[in-house]
Write an enzyme that holds these catalytic residues in place. Structure first.
Site, PDB file in Angstrom:
ATOM      1  N   GLU A 270      13.554  15.420 104.591  1.00 50.14           N
ATOM      2  CA  GLU A 270      12.570  16.497 104.398  1.00 50.14           C
ATOM      3  C   GLU A 270      12.153  17.099 105.740  1.00 50.14           C
ATOM      4  O   GLU A 270      12.002  18.311 105.862  1.00 50.14           O
ATOM      5  CB  GLU A 270      11.329  15.987 103.650  1.00 50.14           C
ATOM      6  CG  GLU A 270      11.580  15.501 102.219  1.00 50.14           C
ATOM      7  CD  GLU A 270      12.203  16.574 101.331  1.00 50.14           C
ATOM      8  OE1 GLU A 270      11.919  17.761 101.528  1.00 50.14           O
ATOM      9  OE2 GLU A 270      12.997  16.220 100.446  1.00 50.14           O
ATOM     10  N   ASP A 371      20.612  16.440 105.387  1.00 54.74           N
ATOM     11  CA  ASP A 371      21.212  15.102 105.372  1.00 54.74           C
ATOM     12  C   ASP A 371      21.792  14.770 106.740  1.00 54.74           C
ATOM     13  O   ASP A 371      21.623  13.659 107.248  1.00 54.74           O
ATOM     14  CB  ASP A 371      22.330  15.018 104.319  1.00 54.74           C
ATOM     15  CG  ASP A 371      21.771  14.851 102.908  1.00 54.74           C
ATOM     16  OD1 ASP A 371      20.554  14.621 102.778  1.00 54.74           O
ATOM     17  OD2 ASP A 371      22.560  14.943 101.941  1.00 54.74           O
TER      18      ASP A 371
HETATM   19 ZN   LIG Z   1      16.508  18.590 100.547  1.00 56.90          ZN
END
Ligand SMILES: [Zn+2]
EC number: 3.4.24.84
Length: 429
Positions: A270, A371
């Protein structure tokens, strides 16, 4: 569009029926868990077939039987009966919209009731009581009643008063409105549904704080959201104004991830969205205790493109607005602003679908980037584990049709994300 999307849906349905686990997940997920979510997703898919069929029938009938012009006249009568000025287009529009909202609540109700109290219940997800369900529905309507009328009135006034530069004024209004919604909505609306409590002191809090301050995240506000009151689905998100940012974790996420590193890895992902400037746009919605957000633009070039697109759309709208034939062929003898927008929207449905498909491609790229960000900070392993656990906890689809997922999903599938995490050098690097 209906035929094309039903075809994609049939492909997806066939993928859901596969009895074999995808190779990447063999040994990670038990056969029993796989069978469980397979059954859940087939149930959901069946309901979707019914819902889409009913929707296309209702929409076609609405056009065929001239429901819109009749409803428009009726709205005028309603305004007149309350003693207000029946000639006032804003009042008539609001009455019309109230009828539409009422009608769509009624037609949606059987589906949301069935989905929550039959499907979610049967598979052990639902934690909602009937009263909680009704309360949320009323809250959603209240938000629409509070936010809707001023926006609708402003748009009607702009259209009535702006003359030849209409498209530019509308674009300016939408631009300011979206900035407002982006900052206000995530702060004001989720607390109406969820309770946010500060994350207690402890190892988890210290770890998240260390990570956040190492990335210069401008706040130490950490909250736990009571998602478990609604369902067992899990999530985490960031919200707030520039210097007043907050991190929110669903309590369900904390329950599902047995290892603290995994929760920290989800936060790292996030934070990646924040650090890489993936701006949150207005599609923040709360549904059954789940906060869903979309990310639109990361770069000024994309910002510019989205804004040019909006400007072009309003340009197209001015064309529709000036076509009398269009109104008469839909059964209208007047040209109210709202109806102009509705008819315009009918004409651009295919374009709209193309645009949302393009935005999906963008958000896919963002997810891979976030990611990769977490991976760079050394969270590849725990993020991998957390993604698998969240997927299992949410009973999301494991076997997906590639056409369907690229067309409909804002996020890449679990398999794609795991494959990217496993790559020695990430494509996003
Ligand atoms: Zn995400």
């Amino acid at each position: 569009m209906y035929i094309f999307e039903t075809y994609l849906h049939l492909r997806q349905h066939a993928a859901l029926k596969l009895r074999t686990l995808p190779k990447t997940l063999v040994g990670v997920i038990s056969q029993e868990t796989f069978e469980k979510y397979r059954a859940y997703n087939i149930d959901k898919s069946n309901l979707r077939f019914v819902k889409q069929f009913v929707t296309i029938i209702i929409d076609s009938a609405t056009l065929l039987f001239g429901v819109l012009p009749r409803l428009w006249k009726k709205s005028g009568d309603i305004v007149e009966s309350t003693g207000l000025d029946a000639e006032n287009e804003i009042y008539q529009t609001l009455a019309f919209l109230a009828c539409v909202m009422y009608w769509s609540q009624i037609t949606n109700l059987p589906f949301s009731l069935y989905s929550t109290f039959v499907i979610e219940e049967r598979h052990g997800f639902n934690k909602q009581t009937f009263w909680l369900f009704i309360r949320d529905m009323l809250k959603g309507m209240t938000v629409a009643i509070v936010l809707g009328p001023p926006i609708v009135a402003a748009i009607i006034l702009i259209v009535q008063k702006s003359g030849p530069y209409l498209a530019i004024y509308l674009w300016g209004f939408i631009f300011v409105l979206s900035l407002f919604m982006m900052t206000i909505y995530p702060v004001l609306v989720p607390p109406l549904y969820n309770k946010l409590t500060p994350l207690p002191q402890g190892e988890l809090r210290t770890k998240i704080e260390t990570l956040a301050s190492s990335q210069n995240f401008p706040s130490k506000k950490l909250f736990v959201v009571d998602g478990s009151t609604w369902s067992t689905h899990s999530n985490a998100y960031l919200f707030g104004f520039s210097k007043n940012k907050c991190i929110a974790l669903f309590d369900t996420l904390i329950q599902q991830c047995t290892n603290e590193e995994e929760i920290v890895a989800v936060i790292a992902h996030e934070l990646g969205h924040w650090k890489l400037n993936h701006k949150i746009y207005s599609s923040v919605g709360v549904q059954a205790g789940r906060v869903q957000m979309g990310f639109v633009s990361s770069h000024w070039k994309l910002d510019l493109m989205v804004n040019i697109l909006i400007l072009l759309l309003f340009g197209g709208y001015t064309l529709v607005k000036n076509s009398n034939d269009l109104f008469t062929s839909f059964g209208f003898d007047t040209q109210p602003v709202l109806i102009e927008f509705i008819l315009f929207q009918y004409t651009i449905i295919p374009v709209q679908h193309l645009v949302s498909f393009d935005l999906n491609l963008v958000t896919h790229a963002f997810e891979f980037q976030a990611d990769a960000f977490a991976k760079k900070l050394g969270y590849a392993k725990p993020l991998r584990d957390a993604l698998v656990k969240m997927q299992v906890g949410n009973l999301s689809e494991m076997n997906t049709d590639p056409w369907y997922s690229v067309y409909h999903y804002s996020h890449p599938t679990l398999l794609e994300r795991l494959a990217a995490l496993d790559e020695p050098h990430n494509k996003a690097d």
